[in-house]
Motif scaffolding. Sequence first.
Motif: not given
Lengths: 107, 177
Positions: B1-23
């Motif tokens: 997943m592209h970083e910008a997509d991952q950040i957008a998803r994390a910002a929208a509350g997507d728990e998997r994207a947030q966990a991926a950023l943290v990990n």
Amino acid sequence: MPEDKLDIELDAVLARLPETDPPVGLAERILADAPRPPRKTLIEGLRSAIFPSGRRWPAAGALASLSVGMMAGYAVAQDTSLPVDADSIVYAALGLDADRFELEYDG
Amino acid sequence: MHEADQIARAAAGDERAQAALVNTHMPRVYAVAKRMLKDAVEAEDVTQEAFIRAWKALPDWEPRAKFSTWLHRVTLNLCYDRLRRKREQTGADELPERVDPGLRPDEAFDQAQKVQAIEIAIDDLPERQKAALTLCSLQGLGNKEAAEVMEVSVEALESLLSRARRKLKYVLKPEGV
């Protein structure tokens, strides 16, 4: 010791420095502070089910047409007040008077 | 997943994207904080604070810099703040640079002792030299990214790095000269 050998040795020692593992549970605590998705109202939930990601679901039109058709069909069927049996339809289709035919047939 | 997509998803509350950023980023952020602060509890606080700032920043995130660069910069600034507060509390202007005479290298130094001596020497480096060394030599950031994190020019970063390495090499010199 020559400077370049010291550089190599320093890099080797730096590579051997112990890894710093984050404490257990830190990731969970960080994630607990993460933003949550906004709560959806019933209408918003229905809209997102029919139009996922804000795009029109291709089957939505077909589903809507089917629903309208079934509703209309049900309403029309409810309006039918005369009892219709299959035999009378067949006799009528053959040009026979169903009531009279039945009398004659019964004797 | 592209970083910008991952950040957008994390910002929208997507728990998997947030966990991926943290990990992906948390272990390195924690390692930098621990190296800078020399305290596990403080490093944990700083890591958590850095991510709280990240969660707040995500909805308006503009990919001018890599997320990791931004996060490292926030972490480093939080570390500097804490170190500054410590200095103010102790009244010390700058922590003295020293090389532990008890660990002065000699012929009998084995590898474990060298590692220990270098650990102590890194702890005693001035803040900015330690940051440069931590980012480049320990975290594997390139000079350009490390310079962005530290908000200095690449030349300034290389100078900091060079001075840090010179001090560490001194520890490794058998004659201690």
